[in-house]
Structure formats: C-alpha cells, structure tokens
Write an enzyme that holds these catalytic residues in place. Structure first.
Site, PDB file in Angstrom:
ATOM      1  N   ASP A  21      30.442   5.474  25.986  1.00 33.21           N
ATOM      2  CA  ASP A  21      31.985   5.389  26.327  1.00 33.21           C
ATOM      3  C   ASP A  21      32.289   5.670  27.793  1.00 33.21           C
ATOM      4  O   ASP A  21      31.720   6.669  28.491  1.00 33.21           O
ATOM      5  CB  ASP A  21      32.488   6.507  25.544  1.00 33.21           C
ATOM      6  CG  ASP A  21      33.849   6.988  25.622  1.00 33.21           C
ATOM      7  OD1 ASP A  21      34.621   6.065  25.975  1.00 33.21           O
ATOM      8  OD2 ASP A  21      34.411   7.941  25.502  1.00 33.21           O
ATOM      9  N   ASN A  23      35.506   5.683  29.170  1.00 39.66           N
ATOM     10  CA  ASN A  23      36.746   6.141  29.459  1.00 39.66           C
ATOM     11  C   ASN A  23      37.056   7.407  28.766  1.00 39.66           C
ATOM     12  O   ASN A  23      38.387   7.935  28.688  1.00 39.66           O
ATOM     13  CB  ASN A  23      37.715   4.920  29.308  1.00 39.66           C
ATOM     14  CG  ASN A  23      37.988   4.659  28.008  1.00 39.66           C
ATOM     15  OD1 ASN A  23      37.123   4.912  26.922  1.00 39.66           O
ATOM     16  ND2 ASN A  23      39.021   4.093  27.501  1.00 39.66           N
ATOM     17  N   ASP A  25      37.410   8.081  25.499  1.00 41.92           N
ATOM     18  CA  ASP A  25      38.299   8.203  24.455  1.00 41.92           C
ATOM     19  C   ASP A  25      37.282   8.490  23.052  1.00 41.92           C
ATOM     20  O   ASP A  25      37.526   8.433  21.882  1.00 41.92           O
ATOM     21  CB  ASP A  25      38.921   6.976  24.065  1.00 41.92           C
ATOM     22  CG  ASP A  25      38.273   5.679  23.988  1.00 41.92           C
ATOM     23  OD1 ASP A  25      37.082   5.714  23.940  1.00 41.92           O
ATOM     24  OD2 ASP A  25      38.845   4.756  23.953  1.00 41.92           O
ATOM     25  N   ASP A  29      32.022   1.476  24.483  1.00 41.32           N
ATOM     26  CA  ASP A  29      33.141   0.260  25.067  1.00 41.32           C
ATOM     27  C   ASP A  29      32.423  -0.724  25.885  1.00 41.32           C
ATOM     28  O   ASP A  29      31.067  -0.586  26.405  1.00 41.32           O
ATOM     29  CB  ASP A  29      34.424   0.772  25.905  1.00 41.32           C
ATOM     30  CG  ASP A  29      34.133   1.818  26.691  1.00 41.32           C
ATOM     31  OD1 ASP A  29      33.146   1.715  27.547  1.00 41.32           O
ATOM     32  OD2 ASP A  29      34.706   2.938  26.658  1.00 41.32           O
ATOM     33  N   ASP A  98      27.775 -11.433  17.686  1.00 44.11           N
ATOM     34  CA  ASP A  98      27.738 -11.785  16.344  1.00 44.11           C
ATOM     35  C   ASP A  98      28.731 -12.396  15.907  1.00 44.11           C
ATOM     36  O   ASP A  98      29.897 -12.621  16.519  1.00 44.11           O
ATOM     37  CB  ASP A  98      28.146 -10.163  16.017  1.00 44.11           C
ATOM     38  CG  ASP A  98      27.349  -9.548  14.569  1.00 44.11           C
ATOM     39  OD1 ASP A  98      27.039 -10.451  13.547  1.00 44.11           O
ATOM     40  OD2 ASP A  98      26.687  -8.715  14.681  1.00 44.11           O
ATOM     41  N   ASP A 200      26.382 -13.288  10.715  1.00 37.26           N
ATOM     42  CA  ASP A 200      26.682 -12.439   9.706  1.00 37.26           C
ATOM     43  C   ASP A 200      26.639 -13.090   8.308  1.00 37.26           C
ATOM     44  O   ASP A 200      27.199 -14.102   8.166  1.00 37.26           O
ATOM     45  CB  ASP A 200      27.933 -11.630   9.836  1.00 37.26           C
ATOM     46  CG  ASP A 200      28.268 -10.249   9.038  1.00 37.26           C
ATOM     47  OD1 ASP A 200      27.248  -9.422   9.247  1.00 37.26           O
ATOM     48  OD2 ASP A 200      29.021 -10.383   8.259  1.00 37.26           O
ATOM     49  N   GLU A 255      21.612 -13.767   9.511  1.00 37.68           N
ATOM     50  CA  GLU A 255      21.307 -12.832   8.675  1.00 37.68           C
ATOM     51  C   GLU A 255      21.611 -13.415   7.281  1.00 37.68           C
ATOM     52  O   GLU A 255      22.753 -13.586   6.963  1.00 37.68           O
ATOM     53  CB  GLU A 255      22.541 -11.795   8.976  1.00 37.68           C
ATOM     54  CG  GLU A 255      22.125 -10.544   8.057  1.00 37.68           C
ATOM     55  CD  GLU A 255      23.436  -9.537   7.476  1.00 37.68           C
ATOM     56  OE1 GLU A 255      23.162  -8.416   7.264  1.00 37.68           O
ATOM     57  OE2 GLU A 255      24.491 -10.360   7.564  1.00 37.68           O
ATOM     58  N   HIS A 327      21.847  -1.741  12.638  1.00 40.76           N
ATOM     59  CA  HIS A 327      23.046  -0.811  12.164  1.00 40.76           C
ATOM     60  C   HIS A 327      23.454  -0.582  10.818  1.00 40.76           C
ATOM     61  O   HIS A 327      24.296   0.188  10.419  1.00 40.76           O
ATOM     62  CB  HIS A 327      24.252  -1.562  13.133  1.00 40.76           C
ATOM     63  CG  HIS A 327      24.660  -2.891  12.189  1.00 40.76           C
ATOM     64  ND1 HIS A 327      23.846  -4.095  12.294  1.00 40.76           N
ATOM     65  CD2 HIS A 327      25.839  -3.093  11.554  1.00 40.76           C
ATOM     66  CE1 HIS A 327      24.371  -5.122  11.826  1.00 40.76           C
ATOM     67  NE2 HIS A 327      25.610  -4.501  11.235  1.00 40.76           N
ATOM     68  N   ASP A 328      22.739  -1.376   9.913  1.00 42.16           N
ATOM     69  CA  ASP A 328      22.925  -1.193   8.505  1.00 42.16           C
ATOM     70  C   ASP A 328      21.671  -0.468   7.793  1.00 42.16           C
ATOM     71  O   ASP A 328      21.746  -0.058   6.644  1.00 42.16           O
ATOM     72  CB  ASP A 328      23.097  -2.500   7.722  1.00 42.16           C
ATOM     73  CG  ASP A 328      24.151  -3.221   8.237  1.00 42.16           C
ATOM     74  OD1 ASP A 328      25.194  -2.774   8.515  1.00 42.16           O
ATOM     75  OD2 ASP A 328      23.991  -4.654   8.179  1.00 42.16           O
TER      76      ASP A 328
END
Ligand code: TEU
Ligand code: CA
Length: 555
Positions: A21, A23, A25, A29, A98, A200, A255, A327-328
């Site tokens: 990150d 910034n 928040d 990003d 992706d 995907d 995928e 990520h899954d």
C-alpha cells in the site's frame, strides 16, 4: 521442442490488494508494486502475473470487472499502470494481465444494458432463461460460491446464469459480438505493451445449449458436465489465437479447472494454436470432505502420481505450469510442507527445490519466497473472502454441520490464507501499510518478513533467488526429461531430469523423520547443485534430515 522465453522464465504472481500500500488507505495498489520492483528484480523473476487491477465493485476482489479498460479506484489510475509497465520493462520484467472474460460484473455496462429489456442489443451478451415456473430456476445448478447458479431478475422476469457470485453474470460466448468485443479489448492491452494473459476459468466459457439438471450431492446440481470444457471452447480459443494472441510476442496461460492431460495437449499443444500453457488443479483439489473443504493433507504417493503423470504425458506435446499455491489456495508450506517453527524454513526450501526442478514454468505466489504461512483464524468474522463467508453460512449457520467439525476444514483451505498482506518488515502491519490493512496481517510477521530474509543469506528468500538464477545457467532444469524414481516411497520424492548427456538427481524428503537413502550409482561422487541442509553426498549411504532436499548434477 521449441525454445521460448516463457518456458525459461520464472513467473511471480502479485495479488495487488495485499502486496504493498503506497498511500495509507490499507489497500495495496499499483504504485506500491512499482515501489517494490527492485525487490523483485533482486529475487530474479522474469515475469509478473498481476491479478485483476481493472475497475470493479469488488464482490470477488476484482474478479468481477465493471470496466476492462479502466483501473480500479483502490489501485490507482491508468497513468500509474503505464508507469508500472514502463518501470517493469526498464528492469526486463514482463507483465502478464489477468483476463476475466467468462463473466463480468453485474455493474458492467454490457450487463446493465442487457438486463433492461428482452430486445436490447446487449440482451444476448449474457445467458438468460425462463424459470421452470415463478419460483423455480431453469435448472438445478449450484454456483461456485453457494446458492443457485441462476438469479431471477425482476426487470424482465427471467433468470441469468452466474457460475460464480450473483454479481458475476456469465458472458454468452456463443454470441460473435461478445467474442469480437473481448478480442478488441485484448488487443487494446497488447498495443499498450503488456506481455501476456492469464485467463480466468477459460475452460468454462462454452456451455451446452441444453443445460440439463446436474447430479446433486445435497442442495444443488453439478454444472460441470455442461459448462467445463464445453462444446466450442477450443473453437473460441483458436479464434482468439488467430485474431489476437498470434499477432503479438506474448504468453498465455489458461486457468482450466477440470482439465485432463489429454485436454491440456489440446488447450496448450505445441501445434494446436490455442494457449501456451494451462493450470491444472489435480494436485490441489484433493479430498474435499464438505464441498472443497477438508483438513486432510494429501498422501505423498498420490501427489507424486499426479505430478508424474503431468510431467510424462505432456513431455514434447504441451508445456506444464508449476505451482504449489496462488490467491485461491492455502499457503504452500502449511499445506505441503510443515509450518511448525523448527521445520518451516527447511520444508519451504524443500518444496521450492521440488517444484523448480520439475519440467515446466514455475510460478511463485507472493510471500511464498519468504515461506509465509496460513493465517491463525480465530472466528468466521476474520474472513474477507466471499467464498469463505458464504460457505461458512451455508454449511454451519444455515446448514447442520457443527462449527467444531467444519472449522479445521475451512481454515485449512480458506482463500484468505493467501490474501493476508505481504510481510515486508518487522514494523507495524508488517510494513504493508501505514493505515489499517483491509485484512489482518499474519501475527508471525515479526519473524517472517522480507527485510529479515534479504539480510540473511540462509533464508528461504535467498534459496529461491539461488534456484531462479540456477535455471538461467542450467537448460537441463528447463528442457530435461523427467523420470520418477522410488515410486513406492511414502516419504521421498525422487526424480531425474535428463538432457542429452547431462542428468540431475533431485531428492526431496517430505518427512519430519530421518530417513536412510542410497544414492544411485551413477550419481555417487557427482557435484551437488543445491541443498537445503549442510550435508555431504560423496558416499552412497546417507541419512536424510527431516525435509532435506538436494540436487546432484552429472555431466
Ligand atoms: O477461480 C476459479 C476456480 O477455478 C475456482 O475453482 C476457484 O478455485 C475458487 O477459488 C473456488 O474455490 C478463478 C479465480 O482464480 C478466483 O479468484 C475467482 O474467484 C474465480 O475464478 C471467479 O472469477
Ligand atoms: Ca492504497
């Protein structure tokens, strides 16, 4: 076998929301990624696969796209993207995007137009059907994230298909205008200079016209015989290849849930003009007790059997993608290795050895190079992922399974294990953000973080760095032929790779015990290329330490 850059590359997957990150928040990003390019360059990777960064209402963290040609507000602007691409290229790092085109977000303008009336020009961009009657959807299919795969829409009193969440309506690929629009969008990104696509659930874009009920195991029917590897999928991919992929020097990886070795040779054959590689899931889909949920580890013999089949059957015909996690999936070291403190590093290095010595292109998921572990979830409130949240509700809150039984299963496999923030240093929130992170940081960040590992030459990080560099020096790692040894062993994964006169012996212990091992004659006295433990290999009889891995090199 053709030699290509993407066969020789090592690919690093970034899940932007959780990477860095810039910034404050609490959300990773694009500028955060740009800030960390030197770290990735130092690690030595060649390609970044960026999980989706497009405009999205984030029902499924960006896998629900509302504008394919704009950047998600949380992640920055198109200028930030252009800067990331330029800075990556300046360092000889390529960027693979992706491509999520089985479905869009329900907030995409195509869908907003489509749902308005039965006769508008976008109606046929999606899959609409009449219900069986007012209360009953067109068939019994269940969606991947729980509930029916059909959503009733008041506006036109019909149902639309969504194999994932209700906010992810499936596109109708049988409509040539859909294909044309998708291809135009892809060319727009290629013209910008990106280096490829990870596609995907691309094996799910073609559905059978009939859409009959599927076999049920509980509430809903299985859509896969009618939606996975469907009737026109190869035709559409060949069209995509002809109109887009073949026009650029880019790589493509599909995928492909439900793919077999036979199908992979079609999807990613050397001469089939579809994709360069596919992700198969046989080694990560093992043994669901409740749907996909389980707390069981896969027996090594089954794992070896699956991997060996893919290694052997694709040889010379198609190209493998190699991965332990993404990520899954849960974290590799917690799932296939041993994340107890005394074994975490050694088993993470063993897994790295085992994967990077196989034939195919290795993928590293962010944090894997640090040996990051699963998250110690305390309660269902810790979940951020739509799949984990819906599943807990379906099985426990609304269903009849007890929390005690379900909890070890869902926490072992929850996608959120992979999505906790990247652990950069020992400061608050692991240096990921100066604000409040969108998902909790794993409390072990004080011990496990990039800064500490970069400064420690014996770390998991440096071991990965070494493996990546070795790939550049040793074509046998890329192109050598695979052969499994000691097939019956329940504890050792041993194989060779052969390229002309050169040969590697790869020995990996998946056990927490000491094991006696006899080095095959032809390798006795040959030099050791890499090992995760101080040991000598010049006598045939050796005792392997827990999770020991080593590679001998015969020229
Ligand atoms: O995943 C699709 C997929 O293959 C599912 O089986 C996936 O494993 C899912 O996590 C169910 O457990 C892709 C993306 O990788 C995933 O993040 C998205 O949620 C999904 O498609 C929908 O776009
Ligand atoms: Ca941010």
């Amino acid at each position: 076998m053709n030699k290509t850059w993407w066969k020789e590359a090592v690919i690093y997957q970034i899940y932007p929301r959780s990477f860095m990150d810039s910034n404050g928040d609490g959300i990773g990003d694009l500028n955060g990624i740009t800030d960390k390019l030197d770290y990735l360059k130092y690690l030595g990777i060649d390609v970044i696969w960026l999980s989706p960064v497009y405009k999205s209402p984030n029902d499924d963290n960006g896998y629900d796209i509302s504008d394919y040609q704009a950047i998600m507000d949380d992640f920055g602007t198109m200028e930030d993207f252009d800067k990331l691409l330029a800075e990556a290229h300046r360092r000889d790092i390529r960027i693979v995007m992706d491509l999520v085109v089985n479905h869009t977000s329900d907030e995409h303008q195509w869908f907003m137009a489509s749902r308005k009336s039965k006769d508008n020009e976008y109606r046929d961009y999606y899959i609409w059907r009449e219900g069986r009657d007012e209360q009953t959807p067109p068939n019994n299919w269940g969606s991947c994230f729980g509930g029916s795969a059909w959503q009733y829409d008041n506006e036109t009193q019909m149902y639309y298909l969504h194999l994932f969440s209700t906010k992810q309506p499936d596109l109708n690929w049988d409509n040539p205008k859909v294909r044309e629009d998708v291809f135009t969008m892809m060319k727009w990104w290629c013209d910008k200079g990106i280096d490829g696509f990870r596609m995907d659930v691309i094996s799910m874009i073609s559905k059978t016209k009939e859409m009959p009920d599927g076999k049920t195991n509980g509430l809903y029917g299985d859509y896969s015989p009618y939606s996975v590897n469907g009737p026109n999928v190869h035709k559409y991919l060949q069209e995509m290849n002809e109109k887009v992929l073949s026009k650029y020097d880019i790589m493509s990886v599909g995928e492909t849930p439900g793919v077999t070795t036979e199908l992979a040779k079609q999807y990613a054959g050397e001469n089939t003009h579809e994709l360069n590689m596919v992700f198969q899931f046989e080694h990560v889909d093992y043994g669901g007790k409740y749907g996909k949920w389980t707390d069981e580890k896969m027996p090594l013999r089954i794992l070896k059997n699956i991997i060996s089949r893919w290694q052997t059957e694709l040889y010379g015909a198609a190209w493998n993608s190699l991965f332990w996690n993404n990520h899954d999936q849960p974290r590799a070291v917690s799932r296939f290795g041993d994340d107890r403190p005394e074994y975490r590093e050694v088993s993470a290095k063993m897994l790295a050895t085992c994967l990077h010595m196989l034939q195919g292109t290795p993928y590293i998921y962010q944090g894997e190079e640090l040996g990051m572990t699963n998250y110690p979830f305390q309660s269902p409130d810790d979940f951020r992922d739509i799949e984990s949240i819906n599943s807990y509700r379906e099985w426990c809150t609304e269903g009849h399974l007890s929390h005690e039984i379900f909890w070890p299963c869902i926490t072992f496999k929850s996608r959120d294990n992979a999505r906790t923030p990247m652990q950069w240093d020992h400061t608050e929130h692991a240096g990921f953000t100066t604000g409040t992170p969108w998902i909790s940081v794993n409390p072990n960040y004080r011990e496990i973080n990039a800064e500490a590992e970069v400064n420690n030459p014996d770390s998991v990080f440096h071991y990965y760095k070494k493996l990546i560099a070795m790939r550049k020096q040793n074509p046998v790692m890329v192109y050598g032929k695979y052969q499994l040894l000691f097939e019956e062993s329940e504890e050792l994964f041993v194989y060779t790779r052969t390229l002309e006169t050169e040969k590697l012996l790869v020995v990996c212990s998946f056990s927490d015990r000491e094991i006696t091992f006899i080095i095959p004659d032809e390798f006795v006295g040959t030099p050791c290329l890499i090992s995760n433990i101080e040991n000598t290999y010049d006598h045939p009889d050796i005792v392997l330490h827990p999770y020991e891995a080593f590679v001998l090199h015969r020229k």
